[in-house]
Design a protein around this motif. Structure first.
Motif, short mmCIF file in Angstrom:
data_model
loop_
_atom_site.label_atom_id
_atom_site.label_comp_id
_atom_site.label_asym_id
_atom_site.label_seq_id
_atom_site.Cartn_x
_atom_site.Cartn_y
_atom_site.Cartn_z
N ALA A 81 51.61 88.29 11.88
CA ALA A 81 51.03 87.78 13.33
C ALA A 81 50.88 88.85 14.06
CB ALA A 81 51.93 86.63 13.56
N LYS A 82 51.99 89.75 14.19
CA LYS A 82 51.87 90.75 15.27
C LYS A 82 50.68 91.66 14.87
CE LYS A 82 55.14 93.95 15.34
NZ LYS A 82 56.41 94.71 15.13
N SER A 83 50.45 91.71 13.59
CA SER A 83 49.19 92.78 13.19
C SER A 83 47.94 91.85 13.69
CB SER A 83 49.27 93.07 11.87
OG SER A 83 49.04 91.87 10.91
N ARG A 84 47.90 90.77 13.69
CA ARG A 84 46.56 90.26 13.84
C ARG A 84 46.39 89.53 15.18
NH1 ARG A 84 46.27 85.95 8.97
NH2 ARG A 84 47.06 87.59 7.28
N LYS B 157 52.17 80.44 4.37
CA LYS B 157 52.29 81.48 5.16
C LYS B 157 51.29 81.61 6.08
CE LYS B 157 53.98 86.31 4.51
NZ LYS B 157 54.26 87.06 3.48
N GLU B 158 50.09 81.43 5.70
CA GLU B 158 48.61 81.55 6.90
C GLU B 158 48.99 80.47 7.85
OE1 GLU B 158 46.25 83.83 7.29
OE2 GLU B 158 47.33 84.91 5.85
N LEU B 159 49.56 79.18 7.33
CA LEU B 159 49.73 78.37 8.20
C LEU B 159 50.91 78.54 9.45
CD1 LEU B 159 49.17 75.16 9.48
CD2 LEU B 159 51.45 74.62 8.06
N GLN B 160 51.69 79.20 8.94
CA GLN B 160 53.07 79.70 10.09
C GLN B 160 52.20 81.01 11.04
OE1 GLN B 160 55.61 80.45 6.40
NE2 GLN B 160 57.24 80.00 8.07
N ILE B 161 51.66 81.82 10.18
CA ILE B 161 50.90 82.93 10.90
C ILE B 161 49.84 82.44 12.09
CG2 ILE B 161 49.41 84.94 10.79
CD1 ILE B 161 50.75 85.37 7.92
N ALA B 162 49.16 81.36 11.49
CA ALA B 162 48.08 80.58 12.32
C ALA B 162 48.71 80.02 13.48
CB ALA B 162 47.16 79.63 11.48
N VAL B 163 49.59 79.32 13.46
CA VAL B 163 50.39 78.73 14.49
C VAL B 163 50.56 79.80 15.65
CG1 VAL B 163 52.16 77.47 15.23
CG2 VAL B 163 50.96 76.61 13.21
N ALA B 168 49.51 82.14 20.96
CA ALA B 168 49.00 83.07 21.62
C ALA B 168 47.64 83.28 22.36
CB ALA B 168 49.05 84.58 20.85
N LEU B 169 46.71 82.62 21.65
CA LEU B 169 45.42 82.62 22.10
C LEU B 169 45.30 81.67 23.16
CD1 LEU B 169 44.31 84.62 20.14
CD2 LEU B 169 42.31 83.06 19.61
N PHE B 170 46.20 80.59 22.89
CA PHE B 170 46.20 79.20 23.69
C PHE B 170 46.60 79.69 25.28
CE2 PHE B 170 48.28 76.01 25.93
CZ PHE B 170 47.46 74.60 25.81
N ALA B 171 47.80 80.40 25.14
CA ALA B 171 48.52 80.93 26.31
C ALA B 171 47.52 81.95 27.18
CB ALA B 171 49.71 81.50 26.05
#
Lengths: 251, 251
Positions: A81-84, B157-163, B168-171
Protein backbone atom coordinates in the motif's frame (compact mmCIF):
# COMPACT_ATOMS: atom_id res chain seq x y z
CA UNK A 1 48.27 -9.27 -25.46
CA UNK A 2 44.62 -8.16 -25.30
CA UNK A 3 44.69 -4.48 -24.42
CA UNK A 4 41.03 -3.52 -24.24
CA UNK A 5 39.37 -5.68 -21.60
CA UNK A 6 35.75 -5.12 -20.62
CA UNK A 7 35.48 -4.98 -16.84
CA UNK A 8 33.48 -3.35 -14.11
CA UNK A 9 34.32 -1.59 -10.90
CA UNK A 10 33.21 -2.74 -7.45
CA UNK A 11 31.14 0.43 -7.14
CA UNK A 12 29.32 0.14 -10.47
CA UNK A 13 25.54 -0.04 -10.39
CA UNK A 14 24.21 -3.55 -11.08
CA UNK A 15 22.00 -2.17 -13.86
CA UNK A 16 25.04 -0.79 -15.71
CA UNK A 17 26.84 -4.10 -15.30
CA UNK A 18 23.84 -5.93 -16.77
CA UNK A 19 24.00 -3.60 -19.77
CA UNK A 20 27.63 -4.61 -20.38
CA UNK A 21 26.59 -8.26 -20.54
CA UNK A 22 23.82 -7.47 -23.02
CA UNK A 23 26.11 -5.29 -25.12
CA UNK A 24 29.18 -7.53 -25.37
CA UNK A 25 27.51 -10.97 -25.20
CA UNK A 26 29.97 -12.14 -22.58
CA UNK A 27 29.79 -15.04 -20.12
CA UNK A 28 32.10 -13.65 -17.48
CA UNK A 29 33.02 -10.11 -16.47
CA UNK A 30 36.07 -9.28 -14.35
CA UNK A 31 35.49 -7.00 -11.37
CA UNK A 32 38.34 -4.66 -10.51
CA UNK A 33 38.95 -2.22 -7.67
CA UNK A 34 39.99 1.41 -8.04
CA UNK A 35 43.63 0.33 -8.59
CA UNK A 36 42.46 -1.83 -11.52
CA UNK A 37 43.36 -5.02 -9.63
CA UNK A 38 41.18 -8.04 -10.29
CA UNK A 39 39.18 -8.88 -7.20
CA UNK A 40 36.46 -11.15 -8.57
CA UNK A 41 34.25 -12.14 -11.47
CA UNK A 42 30.57 -11.94 -12.30
CA UNK A 43 29.02 -14.69 -14.44
CA UNK A 44 26.09 -14.21 -16.78
CA UNK A 45 23.76 -16.37 -14.67
CA UNK A 46 24.12 -13.86 -11.81
CA UNK A 47 23.14 -11.15 -14.25
CA UNK A 48 19.90 -12.87 -15.25
CA UNK A 49 18.55 -12.41 -11.72
CA UNK A 50 19.73 -8.81 -11.63
CA UNK A 51 18.08 -8.06 -14.97
CA UNK A 52 14.82 -9.61 -13.81
CA UNK A 53 14.79 -7.48 -10.66
CA UNK A 54 15.73 -4.27 -12.51
CA UNK A 55 13.05 -4.78 -15.13
CA UNK A 56 10.43 -5.43 -12.47
CA UNK A 57 11.43 -2.15 -10.87
CA UNK A 58 11.16 -0.26 -14.18
CA UNK A 59 7.74 -1.76 -14.90
CA UNK A 60 6.52 -0.78 -11.45
CA UNK A 61 7.76 2.77 -11.87
CA UNK A 62 5.99 3.12 -15.19
CA UNK A 63 2.76 2.03 -13.50
CA UNK A 64 3.10 4.77 -10.86
CA UNK A 65 4.28 2.36 -8.17
CA UNK A 66 7.33 2.93 -6.01
CA UNK A 67 9.53 -0.15 -6.31
CA UNK A 68 8.69 -2.89 -3.81
CA UNK A 69 11.40 -5.11 -2.35
CA UNK A 70 10.85 -8.86 -2.52
CA UNK A 71 8.32 -10.89 -4.44
CA UNK A 72 4.62 -10.12 -4.70
CA UNK A 73 3.59 -12.85 -2.31
CA UNK A 74 6.34 -12.05 0.22
CA UNK A 75 5.87 -8.28 0.49
CA UNK A 76 3.49 -7.22 3.26
CA UNK A 77 0.13 -5.60 2.55
CA UNK A 78 1.30 -2.45 4.29
CA UNK A 79 4.51 -2.21 2.23
CA UNK A 80 2.48 -2.71 -0.95
CA UNK A 81 0.00 0.00 0.00
CA UNK A 82 2.86 2.35 0.92
CA UNK A 83 4.38 1.86 -2.54
CA UNK A 84 1.10 2.68 -4.28
CA UNK A 85 -0.53 5.46 -2.23
CA UNK A 86 1.90 8.34 -3.02
CA UNK A 87 1.34 8.43 -6.78
CA UNK A 88 -2.40 7.77 -6.38
CA UNK A 89 -2.64 10.86 -4.17
CA UNK A 90 -0.42 13.02 -6.37
CA UNK A 91 -2.33 12.09 -9.51
CA UNK A 92 -5.69 12.58 -7.79
CA UNK A 93 -4.69 16.06 -6.64
CA UNK A 94 -3.30 16.95 -10.05
CA UNK A 95 -6.71 16.14 -11.57
CA UNK A 96 -7.69 19.42 -9.90
CA UNK A 97 -6.35 21.20 -12.98
CA UNK A 98 -8.58 19.23 -15.33
CA UNK A 99 -11.48 19.84 -12.98
CA UNK A 100 -10.81 23.59 -13.04
CA UNK A 101 -10.80 23.68 -16.84
CA UNK A 102 -14.07 21.76 -16.97
CA UNK A 103 -15.54 24.11 -14.38
CA UNK A 104 -14.47 27.22 -16.28
CA UNK A 105 -16.17 25.89 -19.34
CA UNK A 106 -19.22 24.76 -17.40
CA UNK A 107 -21.65 27.47 -18.50
CA UNK A 108 -20.70 26.83 -22.11
CA UNK A 109 -21.16 23.08 -21.73
CA UNK A 110 -24.70 23.84 -20.57
CA UNK A 111 -25.49 25.27 -24.02
CA UNK A 112 -24.48 22.10 -25.89
CA UNK A 113 -24.47 19.33 -23.24
CA UNK A 114 -23.47 16.65 -25.77
CA UNK A 115 -19.96 18.15 -25.73
CA UNK A 116 -19.42 16.66 -22.25
CA UNK A 117 -20.09 13.14 -23.50
CA UNK A 118 -16.94 13.23 -25.64
CA UNK A 119 -14.58 14.38 -22.89
CA UNK A 120 -13.61 10.83 -21.77
CA UNK A 121 -12.95 9.80 -25.39
CA UNK A 122 -10.67 12.78 -25.98
CA UNK A 123 -8.80 12.52 -22.68
CA UNK A 124 -8.49 8.74 -22.92
CA UNK A 125 -7.22 8.64 -26.51
CA UNK A 126 -4.66 11.38 -25.91
CA UNK A 127 -3.46 9.64 -22.76
CA UNK A 128 -3.09 6.31 -24.53
CA UNK A 129 -1.29 7.86 -27.48
CA UNK A 130 1.18 9.71 -25.26
CA UNK A 131 1.77 6.70 -23.06
CA UNK A 132 2.60 4.53 -26.08
CA UNK A 133 5.34 6.95 -27.15
CA UNK A 134 6.69 7.41 -23.63
CA UNK A 135 6.92 3.67 -22.99
CA UNK A 136 8.67 3.02 -26.31
CA UNK A 137 11.24 5.73 -25.62
CA UNK A 138 11.79 4.83 -21.95
CA UNK A 139 12.31 1.15 -22.78
CA UNK A 140 14.71 1.98 -25.62
CA UNK A 141 16.66 4.20 -23.23
CA UNK A 142 16.80 1.41 -20.64
CA UNK A 143 18.44 -0.95 -23.12
CA UNK A 144 20.71 1.80 -24.48
CA UNK A 145 19.15 1.84 -27.94
CA UNK A 146 18.42 5.54 -27.55
CA UNK A 147 20.60 8.15 -25.89
CA UNK A 148 20.47 11.91 -25.50
CA UNK A 149 21.96 12.47 -28.96
CA UNK A 150 18.95 10.80 -30.61
CA UNK A 151 16.56 13.44 -29.28
CA UNK A 152 15.73 15.15 -32.57
CA UNK A 153 15.66 11.88 -34.49
CA UNK A 154 13.17 10.42 -32.00
CA UNK A 155 11.01 13.54 -31.98
CA UNK A 156 10.81 13.62 -35.77
CA UNK A 157 9.99 9.92 -35.90
CA UNK A 158 7.24 10.32 -33.31
CA UNK A 159 5.84 13.29 -35.20
CA UNK A 160 5.44 11.16 -38.32
CA UNK A 161 3.95 8.25 -36.36
CA UNK A 162 1.64 10.70 -34.57
CA UNK A 163 0.32 12.15 -37.81
CA UNK A 164 -0.57 8.67 -39.08
CA UNK A 165 -2.19 7.66 -35.77
CA UNK A 166 -3.98 11.00 -35.53
CA UNK A 167 -5.32 10.70 -39.06
CA UNK A 168 -6.63 7.19 -38.38
CA UNK A 169 -8.37 8.38 -35.23
CA UNK A 170 -9.77 11.40 -37.03
CA UNK A 171 -11.33 9.24 -39.74
CA UNK A 172 -12.79 6.58 -37.46
CA UNK A 173 -14.03 9.18 -34.98
CA UNK A 174 -15.91 11.02 -37.73
CA UNK A 175 -17.73 7.83 -38.71
CA UNK A 176 -18.42 6.84 -35.11
CA UNK A 177 -19.75 10.28 -34.13
CA UNK A 178 -22.01 10.62 -37.15
CA UNK A 179 -23.48 7.10 -36.75
CA UNK A 180 -23.81 6.54 -32.99
CA UNK A 181 -25.40 8.74 -30.32
CA UNK A 182 -25.05 11.29 -28.87
CA UNK A 183 -25.98 12.90 -32.18
CA UNK A 184 -24.25 16.15 -32.96
CA UNK A 185 -23.93 18.44 -35.94
CA UNK A 186 -21.30 17.88 -38.63
CA UNK A 187 -19.49 20.92 -37.30
CA UNK A 188 -19.22 19.48 -33.77
CA UNK A 189 -18.15 16.10 -35.19
CA UNK A 190 -15.35 17.89 -37.03
CA UNK A 191 -14.30 19.76 -33.90
CA UNK A 192 -14.15 16.54 -31.86
CA UNK A 193 -12.20 14.68 -34.55
CA UNK A 194 -9.82 17.60 -35.04
CA UNK A 195 -9.27 17.72 -31.29
CA UNK A 196 -8.39 14.03 -31.39
CA UNK A 197 -5.91 14.58 -34.20
CA UNK A 198 -4.23 17.57 -32.57
CA UNK A 199 -4.11 16.13 -29.08
CA UNK A 200 -2.77 12.78 -30.29
CA UNK A 201 0.05 14.56 -32.13
CA UNK A 202 0.92 16.78 -29.16
CA UNK A 203 0.60 13.89 -26.69
CA UNK A 204 2.96 11.71 -28.67
CA UNK A 205 5.53 14.51 -28.88
CA UNK A 206 5.20 15.11 -25.14
CA UNK A 207 5.43 11.39 -24.43
CA UNK A 208 8.59 11.08 -26.50
CA UNK A 209 10.12 14.32 -25.26
CA UNK A 210 9.58 14.06 -21.50
CA UNK A 211 11.94 11.06 -21.01
CA UNK A 212 14.71 13.22 -22.50
CA UNK A 213 13.83 16.03 -20.09
CA UNK A 214 14.20 13.50 -17.26
CA UNK A 215 17.64 12.59 -18.58
CA UNK A 216 18.70 16.24 -18.65
CA UNK A 217 17.77 16.55 -14.97
CA UNK A 218 19.55 13.25 -14.23
CA UNK A 219 16.25 11.62 -13.25
CA UNK A 220 15.13 8.10 -14.07
CA UNK A 221 12.81 8.46 -17.10
CA UNK A 222 10.72 5.45 -16.01
CA UNK A 223 9.98 6.96 -12.62
CA UNK A 224 9.23 10.52 -13.65
CA UNK A 225 7.66 10.46 -17.10
CA UNK A 226 4.55 8.32 -17.14
CA UNK A 227 2.71 9.74 -14.13
CA UNK A 228 3.47 13.38 -14.92
CA UNK A 229 2.59 12.83 -18.57
CA UNK A 230 -1.05 11.86 -17.94
CA UNK A 231 -1.78 15.05 -16.05
CA UNK A 232 -0.19 17.30 -18.67
CA UNK A 233 -1.95 15.47 -21.50
CA UNK A 234 -5.36 15.67 -19.83
CA UNK A 235 -4.98 19.42 -19.47
CA UNK A 236 -3.66 19.94 -23.00
CA UNK A 237 -6.39 17.81 -24.59
CA UNK A 238 -9.19 19.63 -22.77
CA UNK A 239 -7.74 23.05 -23.60
CA UNK A 240 -7.55 22.15 -27.30
CA UNK A 241 -11.13 20.82 -27.23
CA UNK A 242 -12.65 23.84 -25.55
CA UNK A 243 -10.56 26.30 -27.53
CA UNK A 244 -11.79 24.80 -30.80
CA UNK A 245 -15.35 24.93 -29.45
CA UNK A 246 -14.98 28.60 -28.60
CA UNK A 247 -13.50 29.47 -31.99
CA UNK A 248 -15.79 27.46 -34.25
CA UNK A 249 -19.03 27.31 -32.28
CA UNK A 250 -18.75 30.86 -30.99
CA UNK A 251 -19.50 29.69 -27.43
CA UNK B 1 24.69 -40.68 -11.93
CA UNK B 2 22.62 -37.49 -12.01
CA UNK B 3 19.07 -38.55 -12.86
CA UNK B 4 17.16 -35.27 -12.98
CA UNK B 5 18.75 -33.07 -15.60
CA UNK B 6 17.22 -29.73 -16.52
CA UNK B 7 16.95 -29.45 -20.29
CA UNK B 8 14.80 -27.93 -22.98
CA UNK B 9 13.30 -29.19 -26.21
CA UNK B 10 14.06 -27.76 -29.63
CA UNK B 11 10.42 -26.64 -29.88
CA UNK B 12 10.26 -24.85 -26.51
CA UNK B 13 9.39 -21.16 -26.52
CA UNK B 14 12.41 -18.94 -25.85
CA UNK B 15 10.51 -17.21 -23.03
CA UNK B 16 10.07 -20.56 -21.21
CA UNK B 17 13.75 -21.37 -21.69
CA UNK B 18 14.70 -18.00 -20.18
CA UNK B 19 12.54 -18.82 -17.16
CA UNK B 20 14.52 -22.05 -16.62
CA UNK B 21 17.75 -20.04 -16.49
CA UNK B 22 16.28 -17.62 -13.95
CA UNK B 23 14.83 -20.46 -11.86
CA UNK B 24 17.83 -22.79 -11.67
CA UNK B 25 20.68 -20.25 -11.85
CA UNK B 26 22.42 -22.27 -14.54
CA UNK B 27 25.14 -21.27 -17.03
CA UNK B 28 24.39 -23.83 -19.70
CA UNK B 29 21.20 -25.66 -20.67
CA UNK B 30 21.23 -28.82 -22.82
CA UNK B 31 18.83 -28.82 -25.78
CA UNK B 32 17.33 -32.19 -26.65
CA UNK B 33 15.14 -33.39 -29.50
CA UNK B 34 11.94 -35.40 -29.13
CA UNK B 35 13.96 -38.62 -28.63
CA UNK B 36 15.77 -36.95 -25.70
CA UNK B 37 19.05 -36.91 -27.65
CA UNK B 38 21.37 -33.99 -26.96
CA UNK B 39 21.59 -31.81 -30.04
CA UNK B 40 23.04 -28.60 -28.63
CA UNK B 41 23.44 -26.24 -25.70
CA UNK B 42 22.25 -22.75 -24.81
CA UNK B 43 24.50 -20.54 -22.68
CA UNK B 44 23.29 -17.89 -20.29
CA UNK B 45 24.69 -15.04 -22.38
CA UNK B 46 22.33 -16.04 -25.21
CA UNK B 47 19.49 -15.87 -22.73
CA UNK B 48 20.28 -12.30 -21.70
CA UNK B 49 19.40 -11.06 -25.20
CA UNK B 50 16.26 -13.21 -25.27
CA UNK B 51 15.13 -11.87 -21.90
CA UNK B 52 15.69 -8.30 -23.03
CA UNK B 53 13.59 -8.82 -26.14
CA UNK B 54 10.82 -10.63 -24.28
CA UNK B 55 10.60 -7.95 -21.62
CA UNK B 56 10.46 -5.22 -24.25
CA UNK B 57 7.56 -7.09 -25.84
CA UNK B 58 5.71 -7.38 -22.51
CA UNK B 59 6.21 -3.70 -21.76
CA UNK B 60 4.89 -2.75 -25.20
CA UNK B 61 1.84 -4.95 -24.75
CA UNK B 62 1.04 -3.37 -21.40
CA UNK B 63 1.18 0.05 -23.06
CA UNK B 64 -1.41 -1.01 -25.67
CA UNK B 65 1.20 -1.44 -28.41
CA UNK B 66 1.47 -4.51 -30.60
CA UNK B 67 5.06 -5.79 -30.36
CA UNK B 68 7.41 -4.19 -32.88
CA UNK B 69 10.27 -6.16 -34.39
CA UNK B 70 13.72 -4.61 -34.24
CA UNK B 71 14.99 -1.63 -32.32
CA UNK B 72 13.23 1.73 -32.00
CA UNK B 73 15.54 3.50 -34.42
CA UNK B 74 15.49 0.65 -36.97
CA UNK B 75 11.73 0.06 -37.20
CA UNK B 76 10.02 2.09 -39.91
CA UNK B 77 7.54 4.86 -39.16
CA UNK B 78 4.80 2.86 -40.86
CA UNK B 79 5.52 -0.30 -38.84
CA UNK B 80 5.48 1.76 -35.66
CA UNK B 81 2.17 3.39 -36.54
CA UNK B 82 0.70 0.00 -37.45
CA UNK B 83 1.64 -1.36 -34.04
CA UNK B 84 -0.05 1.54 -32.24
CA UNK B 85 -3.19 2.37 -34.23
CA UNK B 86 -5.27 -0.78 -33.47
CA UNK B 87 -5.47 -0.30 -29.70
CA UNK B 88 -5.88 3.47 -30.06
CA UNK B 89 -8.94 2.86 -32.24
CA UNK B 90 -10.37 0.11 -30.04
CA UNK B 91 -9.96 2.20 -26.90
CA UNK B 92 -11.39 5.29 -28.56
CA UNK B 93 -14.46 3.39 -29.68
CA UNK B 94 -14.88 1.76 -26.29
CA UNK B 95 -15.03 5.23 -24.73
CA UNK B 96 -18.47 5.30 -26.34
CA UNK B 97 -19.77 3.48 -23.26
CA UNK B 98 -18.46 6.15 -20.91
CA UNK B 99 -19.91 8.79 -23.22
CA UNK B 100 -23.30 7.09 -23.13
CA UNK B 101 -23.35 7.03 -19.34
CA UNK B 102 -22.41 10.71 -19.19
CA UNK B 103 -25.11 11.50 -21.73
CA UNK B 104 -27.77 9.58 -19.83
CA UNK B 105 -26.93 11.55 -16.75
CA UNK B 106 -26.72 14.82 -18.64
CA UNK B 107 -29.97 16.39 -17.49
CA UNK B 108 -29.04 15.61 -13.90
CA UNK B 109 -25.59 17.11 -14.33
CA UNK B 110 -27.31 20.30 -15.42
CA UNK B 111 -28.87 20.63 -11.94
CA UNK B 112 -25.52 20.51 -10.13
CA UNK B 113 -22.89 21.31 -12.80
CA UNK B 114 -20.01 21.06 -10.30
CA UNK B 115 -20.48 17.27 -10.39
CA UNK B 116 -18.93 17.21 -13.88
CA UNK B 117 -15.71 18.83 -12.65
CA UNK B 118 -14.91 15.75 -10.55
CA UNK B 119 -15.39 13.19 -13.32
CA UNK B 120 -11.72 13.25 -14.48
CA UNK B 121 -10.50 12.86 -10.88
CA UNK B 122 -12.72 9.84 -10.29
CA UNK B 123 -12.00 8.14 -13.63
CA UNK B 124 -8.27 8.90 -13.42
CA UNK B 125 -7.78 7.68 -9.86
CA UNK B 126 -9.71 4.46 -10.46
CA UNK B 127 -7.75 3.81 -13.65
CA UNK B 128 -4.41 4.37 -11.92
CA UNK B 129 -5.37 2.18 -8.98
CA UNK B 130 -6.49 -0.68 -11.21
CA UNK B 131 -3.45 -0.39 -13.44
CA UNK B 132 -1.11 -0.62 -10.45
CA UNK B 133 -2.65 -3.94 -9.41
CA UNK B 134 -2.78 -5.31 -12.94
CA UNK B 135 0.88 -4.50 -13.62
CA UNK B 136 2.03 -6.03 -10.32
CA UNK B 137 0.14 -9.25 -11.01
CA UNK B 138 1.11 -9.48 -14.70
CA UNK B 139 4.79 -8.98 -13.93
CA UNK B 140 4.69 -11.53 -11.11
CA UNK B 141 3.07 -13.99 -13.50
CA UNK B 142 5.76 -13.33 -16.12
CA UNK B 143 8.53 -14.27 -13.69
CA UNK B 144 6.53 -17.24 -12.33
CA UNK B 145 6.09 -15.79 -8.86
CA UNK B 146 2.33 -16.11 -9.19
CA UNK B 147 0.42 -18.91 -10.86
CA UNK B 148 -3.24 -19.83 -11.20
CA UNK B 149 -3.30 -21.46 -7.77
CA UNK B 150 -2.53 -18.12 -6.10
CA UNK B 151 -5.76 -16.54 -7.37
CA UNK B 152 -7.59 -16.25 -4.05
CA UNK B 153 -4.44 -15.30 -2.16
CA UNK B 154 -3.76 -12.47 -4.63
CA UNK B 155 -7.35 -11.26 -4.59
CA UNK B 156 -7.43 -11.15 -0.80
CA UNK B 157 -4.10 -9.32 -0.68
CA UNK B 158 -5.29 -6.76 -3.24
CA UNK B 159 -8.52 -6.27 -1.30
CA UNK B 160 -6.54 -5.33 1.80
CA UNK B 161 -4.18 -3.06 -0.16
CA UNK B 162 -7.18 -1.50 -1.90
CA UNK B 163 -8.92 -0.67 1.38
CA UNK B 164 -5.79 1.13 2.63
CA UNK B 165 -5.31 3.01 -0.68
CA UNK B 166 -9.03 3.80 -0.87
CA UNK B 167 -9.07 5.13 2.70
CA UNK B 168 -6.06 7.37 1.99
CA UNK B 169 -7.73 8.75 -1.13
CA UNK B 170 -11.01 9.25 0.73
CA UNK B 171 -9.32 11.31 3.45
CA UNK B 172 -7.20 13.47 1.15
CA UNK B 173 -10.07 13.97 -1.30
CA UNK B 174 -12.33 15.24 1.50
CA UNK B 175 -9.75 17.87 2.49
CA UNK B 176 -9.05 18.83 -1.13
CA UNK B 177 -12.73 19.17 -2.06
CA UNK B 178 -13.64 21.22 1.01
CA UNK B 179 -10.68 23.62 0.59
CA UNK B 180 -10.29 24.13 -3.17
CA UNK B 181 -12.89 25.06 -5.81
CA UNK B 182 -15.26 24.04 -7.25
CA UNK B 183 -17.02 24.46 -3.90
CA UNK B 184 -19.64 21.88 -3.11
CA UNK B 185 -21.73 20.90 -0.10
CA UNK B 186 -20.41 18.50 2.54
CA UNK B 187 -22.85 15.92 1.22
CA UNK B 188 -21.44 16.11 -2.33
CA UNK B 189 -17.88 16.00 -0.97
CA UNK B 190 -18.79 12.81 0.88
CA UNK B 191 -20.33 11.31 -2.27
CA UNK B 192 -17.22 12.08 -4.34
CA UNK B 193 -14.86 10.70 -1.70
CA UNK B 194 -16.99 7.59 -1.19
CA UNK B 195 -17.01 7.08 -4.98
CA UNK B 196 -13.21 7.25 -4.93
CA UNK B 197 -13.02 4.69 -2.13
CA UNK B 198 -15.45 2.25 -3.75
CA UNK B 199 -14.09 2.57 -7.27
CA UNK B 200 -10.47 2.20 -6.11
CA UNK B 201 -11.38 -1.02 -4.28
CA UNK B 202 -13.31 -2.44 -7.23
CA UNK B 203 -10.66 -1.31 -9.74
CA UNK B 204 -7.87 -2.98 -7.80
CA UNK B 205 -9.85 -6.24 -7.60
CA UNK B 206 -10.56 -6.05 -11.33
CA UNK B 207 -6.93 -5.23 -12.07
CA UNK B 208 -5.73 -8.19 -10.05
CA UNK B 209 -8.44 -10.55 -11.28
CA UNK B 210 -8.37 -9.92 -15.04
CA UNK B 211 -4.85 -11.34 -15.58
CA UNK B 212 -6.13 -14.63 -14.13
CA UNK B 213 -9.11 -14.53 -16.48
CA UNK B 214 -6.62 -14.14 -19.36
CA UNK B 215 -4.76 -17.20 -18.08
CA UNK B 216 -7.98 -19.25 -18.00
CA UNK B 217 -8.60 -18.40 -21.65
CA UNK B 218 -4.94 -19.18 -22.44
CA UNK B 219 -4.29 -15.56 -23.40
CA UNK B 220 -1.21 -13.51 -22.60
CA UNK B 221 -2.16 -11.42 -19.54
CA UNK B 222 0.14 -8.56 -20.63
CA UNK B 223 -1.58 -8.24 -24.00
CA UNK B 224 -5.20 -8.52 -22.91
CA UNK B 225 -5.51 -7.03 -19.44
CA UNK B 226 -4.33 -3.44 -19.39
CA UNK B 227 -6.26 -2.01 -22.35
CA UNK B 228 -9.51 -3.79 -21.53
CA UNK B 229 -9.18 -2.83 -17.89
CA UNK B 230 -9.27 0.94 -18.48
CA UNK B 231 -12.56 0.78 -20.33
CA UNK B 232 -14.24 -1.41 -17.70
CA UNK B 233 -12.94 0.76 -14.87
CA UNK B 234 -14.11 4.00 -16.49
CA UNK B 235 -17.61 2.60 -16.83
CA UNK B 236 -17.69 1.15 -13.30
CA UNK B 237 -16.37 4.35 -11.70
CA UNK B 238 -18.94 6.55 -13.48
CA UNK B 239 -21.80 4.20 -12.62
CA UNK B 240 -20.84 4.24 -8.94
CA UNK B 241 -20.57 8.04 -8.96
CA UNK B 242 -23.90 8.68 -10.61
CA UNK B 243 -25.66 5.96 -8.63
CA UNK B 244 -24.52 7.54 -5.37
CA UNK B 245 -25.64 10.94 -6.67
CA UNK B 246 -29.09 9.56 -7.49
CA UNK B 247 -29.45 7.86 -4.10
CA UNK B 248 -28.14 10.59 -1.83
CA UNK B 249 -28.93 13.77 -3.76
CA UNK B 250 -32.30 12.53 -5.00
CA UNK B 251 -31.41 13.60 -8.57
Amino acid sequence: MEEHIVSCNTFDDQEDVAKLFAKYDIDVLPVVNNDNCLIGIITSDDIIDVMEAEVTEDIQKMAAIRPVEGSYLEASVFEMAKSRVPWLLILMLSATFTGMILQNFEDKLLIIPALTAFVPMIMGSSGNAGNQSAVMVIRSMAINEITMKDFLKVLFKELQIAVICGAALFAVAMIRILIFPPHVTLEIALIISATLFLSVVISKLLGAGLPFVSLVFKQDPAATTTPVLTTIIDVVALLIYFQLCVIFLGL
